[in-house]
Design a protein around this motif. Structure first.
Motif, PDB file in Angstrom:
ATOM      1  N   ALA A 117      -3.367  -3.411  -3.952  1.00  0.00           N
ATOM      2  CA  ALA A 117      -2.468  -4.320  -3.221  1.00  0.00           C
ATOM      3  C   ALA A 117      -3.056  -5.720  -3.156  1.00  0.00           C
ATOM      4  O   ALA A 117      -2.349  -6.713  -3.381  1.00  0.00           O
ATOM      5  N   ARG A 118      -4.354  -5.826  -2.899  1.00  0.00           N
ATOM      6  CA  ARG A 118      -4.997  -7.156  -2.863  1.00  0.00           C
ATOM      7  C   ARG A 118      -4.979  -7.810  -4.239  1.00  0.00           C
ATOM      8  O   ARG A 118      -4.800  -9.019  -4.352  1.00  0.00           O
ATOM      9  N   ASP A 157      -8.519   2.259  -5.047  1.00  0.00           N
ATOM     10  CA  ASP A 157      -7.682   2.725  -3.946  1.00  0.00           C
ATOM     11  C   ASP A 157      -6.493   1.773  -3.741  1.00  0.00           C
ATOM     12  O   ASP A 157      -6.470   0.657  -4.277  1.00  0.00           O
ATOM     13  N   ALA A 158      -5.511   2.232  -3.001  1.00  0.00           N
ATOM     14  CA  ALA A 158      -4.269   1.468  -2.816  1.00  0.00           C
ATOM     15  C   ALA A 158      -4.497   0.084  -2.206  1.00  0.00           C
ATOM     16  O   ALA A 158      -3.899  -0.894  -2.677  1.00  0.00           O
ATOM     17  N   PRO A 159      -5.344  -0.075  -1.174  1.00  0.00           N
ATOM     18  CA  PRO A 159      -5.552  -1.426  -0.638  1.00  0.00           C
ATOM     19  C   PRO A 159      -6.159  -2.394  -1.654  1.00  0.00           C
ATOM     20  O   PRO A 159      -5.804  -3.570  -1.681  1.00  0.00           O
ATOM     21  N   LYS A 204       0.851   4.035  -2.944  1.00  0.00           N
ATOM     22  CA  LYS A 204       0.545   5.437  -2.648  1.00  0.00           C
ATOM     23  C   LYS A 204       1.689   6.355  -3.070  1.00  0.00           C
ATOM     24  O   LYS A 204       1.457   7.479  -3.513  1.00  0.00           O
ATOM     25  N   VAL A 227       0.840  -1.198   0.000  1.00  0.00           N
ATOM     26  CA  VAL A 227       0.000   0.000   0.000  1.00  0.00           C
ATOM     27  C   VAL A 227       0.877   1.251   0.000  1.00  0.00           C
ATOM     28  O   VAL A 227       0.610   2.201  -0.739  1.00  0.00           O
ATOM     29  N   LYS A 228       1.934   1.247   0.796  1.00  0.00           N
ATOM     30  CA  LYS A 228       2.855   2.398   0.815  1.00  0.00           C
ATOM     31  C   LYS A 228       3.497   2.614  -0.549  1.00  0.00           C
ATOM     32  O   LYS A 228       3.597   3.746  -1.028  1.00  0.00           O
TER      33      LYS A 228
END
Length: 110
Positions: free
Chosen positions: A95-96, A90-92, A14, A10-11
């Motif tokens: 990431a998933r 979104d980032a999450p 972003k 996530v970092k």
């Protein structure tokens, strides 16, 4: 994949400020990879990538130059979605998608 790895992804996502190419580069440079493929699987994914490039009439300058480029294309698909459906995610969520595509952080050599 652990929560700390999800947090790291996530970092990285972003930090790319919404640019899928920058996300892909950052995640690749951080050492995220899919499991190794057999020779037949590697050949098939390479053929599929070249057919995709040809189908969309991409200039040859944008085609993969080596097998790592083919694998990075797989990461780009996980970042943006097969049909670009994750480009505004979104980032999450991204990431998933990366984790679901089988990417995980490789152990550092040495």
């Amino acid at each position: 994949m652990t929560e700390s790895n999800l947090f790291e992804l996530v970092k990285l996502i972003k930090s790319a400020a919404g640019d899928p190419s920058a996300m892909t580069d950052a995640i690749w440079e951080a050492g995220y990879r899919q499991p190794e493929r057999t020779a037949a699987e590697a050949a098939q994914i390479t053929i599929d990538t070249f057919l995709y490039c040809n189908f969309y009439c991409l200039p040859t300058g944008f085609w993969p130059r080596n097998y790592d480029s083919v694998l990075q294309n797989e990461l780009m698909k996980a970042v943006g979605g097969e049909d670009g459906e994750l480009l505004d995610a979104d980032a999450p969520t991204i990431a998933r998608s990366i984790i679901s595509a089988g990417f995980s952080k490789e152990a550092a050599n040495g």
